[in-house]
Design a protein around this motif. Structure first.
Motif, mmCIF file in Angstrom:
data_model
loop_
_atom_site.group_PDB
_atom_site.id
_atom_site.type_symbol
_atom_site.label_atom_id
_atom_site.label_comp_id
_atom_site.label_asym_id
_atom_site.label_seq_id
_atom_site.Cartn_x
_atom_site.Cartn_y
_atom_site.Cartn_z
ATOM 1 N N GLU A 31 56.249 46.067 63.893
ATOM 2 C CA GLU A 31 54.958 45.698 63.308
ATOM 3 C C GLU A 31 53.849 46.548 63.928
ATOM 4 N N ASN A 32 52.838 46.814 63.168
ATOM 5 C CA ASN A 32 51.692 47.601 63.637
ATOM 6 C C ASN A 32 50.666 46.649 64.264
ATOM 7 N N VAL A 33 51.028 46.126 65.435
ATOM 8 C CA VAL A 33 50.221 45.101 66.094
ATOM 9 C C VAL A 33 50.045 45.413 67.573
ATOM 10 N N ILE B 116 50.722 38.346 59.930
ATOM 11 C CA ILE B 116 50.333 39.735 60.200
ATOM 12 C C ILE B 116 50.110 40.464 58.874
ATOM 13 N N ALA B 117 51.062 40.333 57.957
ATOM 14 C CA ALA B 117 50.955 41.006 56.657
ATOM 15 C C ALA B 117 49.698 40.574 55.910
ATOM 16 N N GLU C 86 46.673 42.205 57.547
ATOM 17 C CA GLU C 86 46.601 43.654 57.315
ATOM 18 C C GLU C 86 46.071 43.973 55.922
ATOM 19 N N GLN C 87 46.191 43.049 54.987
ATOM 20 C CA GLN C 87 45.727 43.276 53.614
ATOM 21 C C GLN C 87 44.237 43.062 53.457
ATOM 22 N N GLU D 191 41.566 47.736 66.226
ATOM 23 C CA GLU D 191 41.987 48.409 64.996
ATOM 24 C C GLU D 191 43.254 47.829 64.396
ATOM 25 N N ARG D 192 43.976 47.042 65.169
ATOM 26 C CA ARG D 192 45.229 46.451 64.682
ATOM 27 C C ARG D 192 45.204 44.948 64.923
ATOM 28 N N VAL D 193 46.014 44.241 64.179
ATOM 29 C CA VAL D 193 46.154 42.803 64.360
ATOM 30 C C VAL D 193 46.635 42.545 65.786
ATOM 31 N N ASP E 264 44.064 37.641 66.692
ATOM 32 C CA ASP E 264 43.988 37.281 65.279
ATOM 33 C C ASP E 264 45.008 36.207 64.947
#
Length: 183
Positions: A69-71, A177-178, A181-182, A40-42, A109
């Protein structure tokens, strides 16, 4: 030797437990812990120089820098590494480490690869070769790394992003990462 970046010095002092969220959003999974069942996350794999635990712990600096970071950070550097483990396929602990790294690399990723001057890091070179065409790699290979020419030529041929220092590695990883996430 890596110098500690002032911007992350305080974050390094904060305790973190492998496999658990640290003070921000990042979750760190350290070998040989199971990889998360869902994606669900990078996922960011911290590949590169470890030298059987004797190299500077640059992974710790990356973990601290990516704390907010949401990783999921996949860290192959394990505290319980035993240099007595034979690097042979029939050595259970060694096999477990290699299989964990291969699975983590495939599930990542983003693959961050730091090749430290003064080290050989043959496994990291193998990992770079395996993933050079994947579009996942960000490589830091400073002057003084014994096969820098090979790394530079391979990176140029396959469009691998290269950076010049740890601060640039952190910045490039955040940008990657950014962008992921996009999607």
């Amino acid at each position: 030797m890596l110098s500690l970046l002032p911007s992350i010095a305080l974050a390094l002092a904060a305790p973190s437990a492998p496999g658990h969220a640290i003070s921000g959003h990042a979750e760190v999974v350290t070998s040989p812990e199971a990889l998360p069942a869902t994606h669900e996350r990078v996922r960011v794999f911290l590949g590169g120089t470890i030298d059987m635990g004797s190299a500077p712990d640059w992974q710790k600096q990356m973990i601290a820098a990516l704390d907010n970071e949401n990783v999921v950070i996949l860290n192959p550097r394990r505290a319980d590494w035993n240099p007595a483990w034979r690097p042979e396929a029939d050595e259970p602990n060694f096999r477990q480490q290699v299989e964990w790294e291969l699975a983590a690399l495939d599930s990542a990723d983003v693959i961050v690869l730091y090749l430290s001057p003064g080290s050989k890091s043959p496994v990291s070179l193998l990992e770079m070769g395996l993933h050079a065409r994947s579009g996942k790699l960000i490589v830091l290979c400073p002057q003084g790394y014994w096969r820098k020419g090979n790394v530079d030529i391979t990176a140029a041929k396959y469009g691998v992003e290269q950076v010049d220092d740890l601060a640039a590695l952190i910045a490039a990883t955040r940008r990657r990462i950014a962008s992921l996430e996009q999607r």
